[in-house]
Design a protein around this motif. Structure first.
Motif, PDB file in Angstrom:
ATOM      1  N   ASN A  46     -13.891  34.007  21.911  1.00 29.85           N
ATOM      2  CA  ASN A  46     -14.098  33.017  21.262  1.00 29.85           C
ATOM      3  C   ASN A  46     -12.662  31.773  21.570  1.00 29.85           C
ATOM      4  N   GLU A  47     -11.405  32.264  21.270  1.00 28.25           N
ATOM      5  CA  GLU A  47     -10.551  31.083  21.244  1.00 28.25           C
ATOM      6  C   GLU A  47     -10.168  30.453  22.176  1.00 28.25           C
ATOM      7  N   GLU A  48     -10.331  30.795  23.522  1.00 29.56           N
ATOM      8  CA  GLU A  48      -9.855  30.208  24.765  1.00 29.56           C
ATOM      9  C   GLU A  48     -11.385  29.782  24.936  1.00 29.56           C
ATOM     10  N   SER A  49     -12.206  29.885  24.698  1.00 27.03           N
ATOM     11  CA  SER A  49     -13.680  28.895  24.757  1.00 27.03           C
ATOM     12  C   SER A  49     -13.491  28.091  23.941  1.00 27.03           C
ATOM     13  N   GLN A  50     -13.458  28.277  23.056  1.00 20.20           N
ATOM     14  CA  GLN A  50     -13.905  27.036  21.500  1.00 20.20           C
ATOM     15  C   GLN A  50     -13.152  25.485  22.430  1.00 20.20           C
ATOM     16  N   GLN A  51     -11.429  25.835  22.984  1.00 19.11           N
ATOM     17  CA  GLN A  51     -10.178  25.923  23.582  1.00 19.11           C
ATOM     18  C   GLN A  51     -10.542  25.028  24.661  1.00 19.11           C
ATOM     19  N   LEU A  52     -10.870  25.706  25.857  1.00 25.21           N
ATOM     20  CA  LEU A  52     -11.983  24.969  26.356  1.00 25.21           C
ATOM     21  C   LEU A  52     -12.193  23.882  26.237  1.00 25.21           C
ATOM     22  N   ASN A  53     -14.139  24.309  25.369  1.00 25.74           N
ATOM     23  CA  ASN A  53     -15.275  23.719  25.398  1.00 25.74           C
ATOM     24  C   ASN A  53     -14.351  22.471  24.371  1.00 25.74           C
ATOM     25  N   HIS A  54     -13.482  22.044  23.745  1.00 27.31           N
ATOM     26  CA  HIS A  54     -13.028  21.400  22.640  1.00 27.31           C
ATOM     27  C   HIS A  54     -12.043  20.160  24.159  1.00 27.31           C
ATOM     28  N   GLN A  55     -11.163  20.806  24.795  1.00 30.09           N
ATOM     29  CA  GLN A  55     -10.507  20.072  25.318  1.00 30.09           C
ATOM     30  C   GLN A  55     -11.737  19.396  26.563  1.00 30.09           C
ATOM     31  N   TYR A  56     -11.951  19.274  27.278  1.00 28.05           N
ATOM     32  CA  TYR A  56     -13.632  19.389  28.334  1.00 28.05           C
ATOM     33  C   TYR A  56     -14.786  18.956  27.956  1.00 28.05           C
ATOM     34  N   ARG A  57     -15.098  19.027  26.395  1.00 29.22           N
ATOM     35  CA  ARG A  57     -16.800  18.739  26.357  1.00 29.22           C
ATOM     36  C   ARG A  57     -15.996  18.113  24.785  1.00 29.22           C
ATOM     37  N   GLU A  58     -15.142  18.091  24.451  1.00 31.88           N
ATOM     38  CA  GLU A  58     -15.164  17.630  23.200  1.00 31.88           C
ATOM     39  C   GLU A  58     -16.266  18.286  21.666  1.00 31.88           C
ATOM     40  N   LYS A  59     -16.369  19.708  22.191  1.00 32.96           N
ATOM     41  CA  LYS A  59     -17.050  20.025  21.660  1.00 32.96           C
ATOM     42  C   LYS A  59     -16.589  21.622  20.564  1.00 32.96           C
ATOM     43  N   ASP A  60     -15.684  21.242  19.833  1.00 28.39           N
ATOM     44  CA  ASP A  60     -14.856  21.898  18.400  1.00 28.39           C
ATOM     45  C   ASP A  60     -15.188  23.536  18.398  1.00 28.39           C
ATOM     46  N   LYS A  61     -16.605  23.871  19.457  1.00 28.71           N
ATOM     47  CA  LYS A  61     -16.715  25.394  18.816  1.00 28.71           C
ATOM     48  C   LYS A  61     -17.156  26.337  20.318  1.00 28.71           C
ATOM     49  N   SER A  62     -16.884  27.509  20.059  1.00 24.42           N
ATOM     50  CA  SER A  62     -16.654  28.590  21.281  1.00 24.42           C
ATOM     51  C   SER A  62     -18.434  28.156  21.163  1.00 24.42           C
ATOM     52  N   THR A  63     -18.294  28.523  23.080  1.00 24.77           N
ATOM     53  CA  THR A  63     -19.402  28.090  23.619  1.00 24.77           C
ATOM     54  C   THR A  63     -20.012  29.709  25.482  1.00 24.77           C
ATOM     55  N   ASN A  64     -21.344  29.832  25.432  1.00 20.46           N
ATOM     56  CA  ASN A  64     -21.667  31.132  26.093  1.00 20.46           C
ATOM     57  C   ASN A  64     -20.659  30.517  27.614  1.00 20.46           C
ATOM     58  N   VAL A  65     -20.955  29.626  28.212  1.00 15.38           N
ATOM     59  CA  VAL A  65     -20.493  29.564  29.416  1.00 15.38           C
ATOM     60  C   VAL A  65     -20.017  28.293  29.732  1.00 15.38           C
ATOM     61  N   LEU A  66     -19.123  27.516  30.931  1.00 11.46           N
ATOM     62  CA  LEU A  66     -18.943  26.467  30.673  1.00 11.46           C
ATOM     63  C   LEU A  66     -18.229  26.597  32.793  1.00 11.46           C
ATOM     64  N   SER A  67     -18.385  25.438  32.771  1.00  9.90           N
ATOM     65  CA  SER A  67     -18.467  25.402  34.822  1.00  9.90           C
ATOM     66  C   SER A  67     -17.994  24.690  35.396  1.00  9.90           C
ATOM     67  N   PHE A  68     -17.157  24.988  36.357  1.00 12.10           N
ATOM     68  CA  PHE A  68     -15.551  23.788  36.264  1.00 12.10           C
ATOM     69  C   PHE A  68     -15.998  23.775  37.784  1.00 12.10           C
ATOM     70  N   PRO A  69     -17.208  22.905  38.621  1.00 13.07           N
ATOM     71  CA  PRO A  69     -17.213  22.700  39.868  1.00 13.07           C
ATOM     72  C   PRO A  69     -15.984  22.525  40.456  1.00 13.07           C
ATOM     73  N   PHE A  70     -15.904  23.082  41.872  1.00  9.70           N
ATOM     74  CA  PHE A  70     -14.214  22.524  42.763  1.00  9.70           C
ATOM     75  C   PHE A  70     -15.112  21.335  43.339  1.00  9.70           C
ATOM     76  N   GLN A  71     -14.046  20.164  43.675  1.00 13.56           N
ATOM     77  CA  GLN A  71     -14.604  19.160  43.789  1.00 13.56           C
ATOM     78  C   GLN A  71     -13.606  19.205  45.224  1.00 13.56           C
ATOM     79  N   ASN A  72     -14.129  19.089  46.318  1.00 13.08           N
ATOM     80  CA  ASN A  72     -13.196  19.167  48.155  1.00 13.08           C
ATOM     81  C   ASN A  72     -13.520  17.736  47.628  1.00 13.08           C
ATOM     82  N   PRO A  73     -11.180  17.762  48.880  1.00 18.89           N
ATOM     83  CA  PRO A  73     -11.011  16.692  48.355  1.00 18.89           C
ATOM     84  C   PRO A  73     -11.615  16.157  49.749  1.00 18.89           C
ATOM     85  N   PRO A  74     -11.563  14.215  50.194  1.00 18.28           N
ATOM     86  CA  PRO A  74     -12.233  13.851  51.075  1.00 18.28           C
ATOM     87  C   PRO A  74     -11.753  15.312  52.653  1.00 18.28           C
TER      88      PRO A  74
END
Length: 158
Positions: free
Chosen positions: A51-79
């Motif tokens: 929960n702790e890491e999920s909540q921290q990442l969800n807060h940092q990247y989605r501005e939601k201060d709670k844990s969540t089931n799954v977070l997706s971070f797509p890779f962006q290929n450089p041009p």
């Protein structure tokens, strides 16, 4: 297709986790069903967290201060550079277990659903708009049934 899944177990409790081969099967099925063109190779990281890491990442990247089931971070290929990296999935073990219990679903089925759902996000699918949500849920339902699980949205349809 060559698939490489880097499974990172950052959760303190490793009990009742799917095997690497299960994660690979779920991701592979999703790539085959949802990719516009079949890839020669694909690579992603699946990180199982508490929960702790999920909540921290969800807060940092989605501005939601709670844990969540799954977070997706797509890779962006450089041009101009093409790499087989899809991105990262961060799955909260405690949330997945809690949701499976609350929704009265087999735990392994919910793990499969969250992996498929997250992988679809890595492929660019979303569920913000209603038509996008319907398309994404349709793929999820089809895959889950093909893989021998129940429709993950059955309770919402009743």
């Amino acid at each position: 297709m060559e698939l490489y899944v880097d499974l990172q177990l950052a959760s303190e409790n490793h009990q009742a986790l799917p095997e690497l081969a299960q994660f690979e099967a779920w991701v592979s099925a999703t790539l085959i069903a949802a990719s516009e063109q079949l890839r020669d190779e694909a690579e992603l990281t699946i990180r199982i967290v508490d929960n702790e890491e999920s909540q921290q990442l969800n807060h940092q990247y989605r501005e939601k201060d709670k844990s969540t089931n799954v977070l997706s971070f797509p890779f962006q290929n450089p041009p101009g550079i093409t790499l087989p990296l899809l991105g990262d999935l961060v799955v909260c073990k405690e949330v997945v277990e809690k949701e499976a219990t609350e929704q009265q679903k087999p735990l392994i089925s919910h793990w499969a659903h969250m992996t498929i759902h997250g992988t679809l996000h890595l492929l660019g699918f979303d569920h913000i708009e209603e038509d996008e949500a319907e398309a994404m849920e349709s793929i999820e339902t089809k895959l889950m049934i093909e893989l021998g699980y129940s429709d993950p949205y059955l309770s919402e349809k009743e």
